[in-house]
Motif scaffolding. Structure first.
Motif, mmCIF file in Angstrom:
data_model
loop_
_atom_site.group_PDB
_atom_site.id
_atom_site.type_symbol
_atom_site.label_atom_id
_atom_site.label_comp_id
_atom_site.label_asym_id
_atom_site.label_seq_id
_atom_site.Cartn_x
_atom_site.Cartn_y
_atom_site.Cartn_z
ATOM 1 N N ILE A 1 46.985 14.652 41.709
ATOM 2 C CA ILE A 1 46.857 15.686 40.683
ATOM 3 C C ILE A 1 47.170 17.083 41.229
ATOM 4 C CG2 ILE A 1 45.297 14.428 39.167
ATOM 5 C CD1 ILE A 1 42.957 15.936 40.508
ATOM 6 N N THR A 2 47.999 17.156 42.255
ATOM 7 C CA THR A 2 48.369 18.462 42.792
ATOM 8 C C THR A 2 49.701 18.968 42.243
ATOM 9 O OG1 THR A 2 49.400 17.422 44.725
ATOM 10 C CG2 THR A 2 47.106 18.145 44.955
ATOM 11 N N ASN A 3 50.345 18.181 41.379
ATOM 12 C CA ASN A 3 51.601 18.622 40.770
ATOM 13 C C ASN A 3 51.478 18.560 39.256
ATOM 14 O OD1 ASN A 3 54.192 19.385 40.182
ATOM 15 N ND2 ASN A 3 55.176 17.583 41.047
ATOM 16 N N LEU A 4 50.595 19.396 38.707
ATOM 17 C CA LEU A 4 50.463 19.521 37.265
ATOM 18 C C LEU A 4 51.474 20.539 36.741
ATOM 19 C CD1 LEU A 4 46.548 19.733 37.074
ATOM 20 C CD2 LEU A 4 47.972 17.693 36.774
ATOM 21 N N PRO A 5 51.749 20.536 35.434
ATOM 22 C CA PRO A 5 52.668 21.545 34.886
ATOM 23 C C PRO A 5 52.122 22.970 34.956
ATOM 24 C CG PRO A 5 52.550 19.625 33.440
ATOM 25 C CD PRO A 5 51.455 19.475 34.445
ATOM 26 N N ARG A 6 50.809 23.138 34.902
ATOM 27 C CA ARG A 6 50.166 24.440 35.010
ATOM 28 C C ARG A 6 48.735 24.221 35.486
ATOM 29 N NH1 ARG A 6 51.496 29.456 32.585
ATOM 30 N NH2 ARG A 6 49.798 30.338 33.773
ATOM 31 N N LYS A 7 47.972 25.315 35.550
ATOM 32 C CA LYS A 7 46.561 25.196 35.919
ATOM 33 C C LYS A 7 45.796 24.461 34.823
ATOM 34 C CE LYS A 7 45.025 29.650 34.050
ATOM 35 N NZ LYS A 7 44.377 30.935 34.374
ATOM 36 N N TRP A 8 44.578 24.010 35.163
ATOM 37 C CA TRP A 8 43.812 23.158 34.243
ATOM 38 C C TRP A 8 42.331 23.385 34.511
ATOM 39 C CZ3 TRP A 8 40.529 18.851 34.149
ATOM 40 C CH2 TRP A 8 40.591 18.022 33.031
ATOM 41 N N ARG B 1 49.994 15.445 33.557
ATOM 42 C CA ARG B 1 50.947 15.457 34.679
ATOM 43 C C ARG B 1 52.239 14.727 34.307
ATOM 44 N NH1 ARG B 1 49.403 11.235 38.986
ATOM 45 N NH2 ARG B 1 50.350 9.981 37.327
ATOM 46 N N ASP B 2 52.095 13.571 33.680
ATOM 47 C CA ASP B 2 53.248 12.724 33.395
ATOM 48 C C ASP B 2 54.131 13.268 32.281
ATOM 49 O OD1 ASP B 2 52.144 11.056 35.284
ATOM 50 O OD2 ASP B 2 51.518 9.499 33.865
ATOM 51 N N LEU B 3 53.519 13.869 31.262
ATOM 52 C CA LEU B 3 54.249 14.177 30.034
ATOM 53 C C LEU B 3 54.453 15.665 29.780
ATOM 54 C CD1 LEU B 3 52.452 11.577 27.730
ATOM 55 C CD2 LEU B 3 54.630 11.306 28.931
ATOM 56 N N LEU C 1 59.742 21.756 44.254
ATOM 57 C CA LEU C 1 60.777 20.805 44.657
ATOM 58 C C LEU C 1 61.362 21.151 46.018
ATOM 59 C CD1 LEU C 1 62.693 20.314 41.277
ATOM 60 C CD2 LEU C 1 61.361 18.580 42.502
ATOM 61 N N GLY C 2 61.375 22.439 46.347
ATOM 62 C CA GLY C 2 61.947 22.855 47.632
ATOM 63 C C GLY C 2 61.147 22.403 48.823
ATOM 64 N N LYS C 3 59.834 22.269 48.634
ATOM 65 C CA LYS C 3 58.964 21.871 49.741
ATOM 66 C C LYS C 3 57.597 21.519 49.170
ATOM 67 C CE LYS C 3 57.225 23.747 54.145
ATOM 68 N NZ LYS C 3 57.245 24.969 54.999
ATOM 69 N N GLU C 4 57.009 20.429 49.630
ATOM 70 C CA GLU C 4 55.710 19.987 49.131
ATOM 71 C C GLU C 4 54.599 20.912 49.631
ATOM 72 O OE1 GLU C 4 52.523 18.791 47.646
ATOM 73 O OE2 GLU C 4 54.335 17.743 46.978
ATOM 74 N N PRO C 5 53.916 21.638 48.724
ATOM 75 C CA PRO C 5 52.889 22.590 49.160
ATOM 76 C C PRO C 5 51.722 21.956 49.901
ATOM 77 C CG PRO C 5 53.552 23.029 46.892
ATOM 78 C CD PRO C 5 54.164 21.720 47.279
ATOM 79 N N MET C 6 51.336 20.742 49.519
ATOM 80 C CA MET C 6 50.146 20.136 50.112
ATOM 81 C C MET C 6 50.325 19.764 51.582
ATOM 82 S SD MET C 6 47.448 20.148 48.252
ATOM 83 C CE MET C 6 46.450 18.862 49.001
ATOM 84 N N LYS C 7 51.570 19.771 52.067
ATOM 85 C CA LYS C 7 51.794 19.446 53.475
ATOM 86 C C LYS C 7 51.164 20.481 54.404
ATOM 87 C CE LYS C 7 55.909 16.543 53.013
ATOM 88 N NZ LYS C 7 57.327 16.308 53.434
ATOM 89 N N GLN D 1 55.829 8.841 42.102
ATOM 90 C CA GLN D 1 55.177 8.976 43.400
ATOM 91 C C GLN D 1 56.172 8.648 44.512
ATOM 92 O OE1 GLN D 1 51.693 6.485 43.934
ATOM 93 N NE2 GLN D 1 50.704 8.027 45.219
ATOM 94 N N ARG D 2 56.137 9.459 45.551
ATOM 95 C CA ARG D 2 57.027 9.272 46.685
ATOM 96 C C ARG D 2 56.225 8.904 47.931
ATOM 97 N NH1 ARG D 2 61.920 12.142 45.879
ATOM 98 N NH2 ARG D 2 62.644 11.561 43.788
ATOM 99 N N GLU D 3 56.934 8.615 48.995
ATOM 100 C CA GLU D 3 56.301 8.277 50.262
ATOM 101 C C GLU D 3 55.363 9.406 50.694
ATOM 102 O OE1 GLU D 3 57.590 7.101 54.865
ATOM 103 O OE2 GLU D 3 59.108 7.428 53.319
ATOM 104 N N GLY D 4 54.198 9.029 51.158
ATOM 105 C CA GLY D 4 53.191 10.002 51.543
ATOM 106 C C GLY D 4 52.191 10.287 50.441
ATOM 107 N N GLY D 5 52.440 9.721 49.239
ATOM 108 C CA GLY D 5 51.501 9.887 48.139
ATOM 109 C C GLY D 5 51.784 11.070 47.243
ATOM 110 N N TYR D 6 52.836 11.854 47.562
ATOM 111 C CA TYR D 6 53.146 13.040 46.770
ATOM 112 C C TYR D 6 53.845 12.651 45.464
ATOM 113 C CZ TYR D 6 52.446 15.072 51.386
ATOM 114 O OH TYR D 6 51.931 15.417 52.611
ATOM 115 N N TRP D 7 53.523 13.391 44.395
ATOM 116 C CA TRP D 7 54.165 13.179 43.104
ATOM 117 C C TRP D 7 55.209 14.264 42.888
ATOM 118 C CZ3 TRP D 7 53.214 9.314 39.414
ATOM 119 C CH2 TRP D 7 52.221 8.388 39.780
ATOM 120 N N VAL D 8 56.419 13.847 42.487
ATOM 121 C CA VAL D 8 57.516 14.797 42.283
ATOM 122 C C VAL D 8 58.179 14.536 40.943
ATOM 123 C CG1 VAL D 8 57.942 14.999 44.761
ATOM 124 C CG2 VAL D 8 59.214 13.310 43.418
ATOM 125 N N LEU D 9 58.867 15.544 40.453
ATOM 126 C CA LEU D 9 59.589 15.447 39.197
ATOM 127 C C LEU D 9 60.829 14.574 39.381
ATOM 128 C CD1 LEU D 9 59.256 16.694 36.344
ATOM 129 C CD2 LEU D 9 60.826 18.499 37.079
#
Length: 595
Positions: A250-257, A329-331, A84-90, A60-68
């Protein structure tokens, strides 16, 4: 993490699951976030899985976003690089959509980052650019838990697509959801505000997010339901989007769910193709759910959901959903896009290790073992919800309407809203077969409703046996992934087949334009997956792989290809023969001879 106490206010007492004489609340629940509590797992991972492999790959990074994490950024698929290029939720959390909406498409396309914005990142807001077919226009997918919508919401969506003329239309999706088409980027901020004003959201409905929570379309009105699924699907949707404010965890999952809650013996919700399915089950005299995990359909592989060997009380559905999503998300891996659905992770770790990772993420580190049996009657014959049926509420009925391949125009939606107000309670229910149920119709008003022009001319309550089971994806009319046209072709092929044979019962025929199988051909009695091939003259033409033998219900089965690459121009006689050979159809010529 939401505690049981925080959820109790949203759900009926867990022991009071629905019976033919009970009623459950229908209001949309709101999820109240709390702090997570972690504890050691009671089930140690197997030695075959290394500790390094169980290290979370995101942070987790500043702003609450989760990144690889940096060390896992090798061999990534293109979509992961875009994230990684830009956080979509912004676009939502920081209002960046307002600035993007002001930029002309020509300027957007001139810059790689903004081009990625409109083609990929806006999917986190439910916006899908139709670059190939409708350049500069978008499909907008909503969140509609349990497929429940109101006349007010329907009118608002109709007003949006009406302004786009022939470019605008709407679809009922295979996840009980609305999709509207023709949206232009400058209108998006105003549309988002309009959605909020009528209690809707499009947030987190595309790309690597949780899809619309599916439930029983007859929830709360079905005399034979096991449990009213609406409180649960509402609660799931509220958690998934953080009450439509964005759930960054939960906005950075490996795929849809995908997730569903089962409320009836009919299994209208198709649990076997969901990543997480809640199956009603009693344990020690208490109502709750056994869990299935990992069901999915993808181009290279499809598999049915498997038992997790876990049970949760009815008022504890969110903690386990959160734990499953966080483990994924984690694994989950983020390389080959065709191997990043959750079942691939389950295969890699093994079910017991996967379960232990979920258990680690549960409050107090505890996940109960499954109840011995669920409450589903395995011998139940799946019912038909189309037509007129009595509700559990005395004097009321629901009317199932057939929406041919799920496509509606603005005028259809305005009229449906009027009918819902005039004959029902201002409510409509969407189904995964792309149809609509009108509930709470007084019995003395049934005949007048059935005589309405919309039901006589467009959306019949009594369609033919082949039409009522017809499902079709968007096709290449709008979707850039689709190889063939589906909706109009599905209707025409069905009409032509009906002219050749008569069937004794409903046969479910699904059309999908590409291997992504949005129309879920693997569950159909007969499925058609778009491809290209050469016809008898050597010309490249639209074709389909034909699937036969999929099943839904308690004996669900995902089927494979029966015949590959059949030119669409040759499909009608082949389908007619399949119906005779496998589904008891009778050639109409034979009927005439017998007369």
């Amino acid at each position: 993490m939401a505690s049981s106490a925080s959820l109790q206010s949203f759900l009926p007492p867990s022991a009071q699951y629905a019976t033919s004489s009970s009623r459950r609340r229908t209001g949309r629940a709101r999820f109240v976030p709390c702090s997570a509590v972690s504890a050691p797992s009671s089930s140690a991972p197997a030695e075959a899985v290394s500790a390094d492999r169980l290290e979370p790959r995101v942070e987790q990074r500043e702003g609450g976003y989760w990144v690889l994490k940096e060390k896992y950024r090798t061999s990534l698929n293109p979509q992961e690089k875009v994230k990684l290029g830009k956080e979509p939720m912004k676009f939502f959390t920081e209002g960046a959509i307002k600035d993007l909406a002001k930029i002309p498409m020509e300027e957007i396309d001139a810059d790689k980052l903004t081009k990625e914005d409109v083609d990929v990142r806006l999917k986190w807001l439910g916006l899908f650019h139709r670059r190939k077919q409708q350049y500069g226009r978008f499909m907008m997918r909503l969140k509609l838990p349990n497929g429940v919508t109101t006349s007010e919401q329907t009118r608002y969506l109709a007003s949006v697509i009406e302004k786009y003329g022939k470019e605008g239309c709407a679809d009922v999706t295979t996840r009980q959801n609305w999709q509207i088409r023709g949206v232009t980027l400058p209108d998006v901020p105003e549309i988002l505000d309009g959605l909020r004003s009528v209690g809707l959201t499009s947030l987190q409905s595309g790309m690597d997010n949780v899809r619309n929570p599916v439930g029983n379309p007859l929830a709360g009105i079905d005399p034979d339901e096991i449990v009213d699924t609406r409180p649960y699907t509402n609660l799931l949707s509220s958690y998934i989007t953080n009450n439509s404010e964005g759930n960054l965890a939960i906005t950075n999952l490996p795929r849809k769910w995908n997730v569903c809650v089962i409320g009836t013996h009919d299994l209208f919700e198709h649990p076997h193709i969901n990543d997480l399915a809640y199956m009603p089950a009693e344990k020690d005299g208490k109502f709750g759910f056994n869990l299935l995990v990992g069901g999915f359909i993808s181009p290279k592989r499809w598999g049915e959901a498997l038992p997790l060997d876990a049970w949760v009380p009815g008022d504890d559905i969110i903690p386990v959903c959160k734990a499953v999503l966080e483990a994924y998300r984690d694994l989950g891996t983020r390389g080959n896009r065709q191997k990043t659905r959750m079942m691939w992770l389950i295969d890699e770790l093994g079910m017991e290790v996967f379960r232990s990772e979920i258990e680690k993420r549960m409050p107090n580190g505890v996940l109960e073992r499954a109840a011995a049996e669920d409450l589903i009657d395995k011998k139940w014959e799946r019912r038909d919800y189309l037509g007129v049926h009595p509700q559990k509420q005395e004097g009321l009925s629901f009317v199932g309407l057939h929406v041919p391949v799920g496509r509606l125009q603005a005028a259809d939606m305005f009229e449906l809203a009027r009918l819902a107000d005039e004959y029902g309670s201002g409510e409509l229910r969407l189904t995964v077969e792309q149809n609509i149920v009108l509930p709470n119709v007084k019995n003395e008003r049934i005949d007048a409703l059935l005589a309405e022009p919309l039901l006589q001319e467009r959306f019949s309550a009594h369609p033919s046996l082949l039409m009522k089971g017809l499902v079709a994806c968007t096709g290449n009319q709008f979707c850039g992934q689709a190889i063939i046209e589906t909706k109009a072709r599905a209707l025409q092929v069905t009409r032509d087949v009906e002219a050749r044979v008569s069937v004794p019962k409903t046969v479910r025929m699904h059309w999908t334009g590409c291997p992504n199988s949005c129309a879920q051909v693997q569950v159909a009695d007969i499925g058609f997956m778009g491809c290209l091939t050469k016809n008898s003259s050597g010309k490249i033409v639209e074709a389909a792989d034909i699937f036969v033998g999929g099943r839904v219900g308690s004996d669900s089965h995902l089927t494979g290809v029966h015949r590959k690459a059949v030119p669409c121009e040759d499909i009608v006689p082949i389908v007619a023969d399949l119906l005779v050979e496998h589904f008891g159809a009778v050639p109409r010529e034979r009927e005439e001879d017998e007369e």
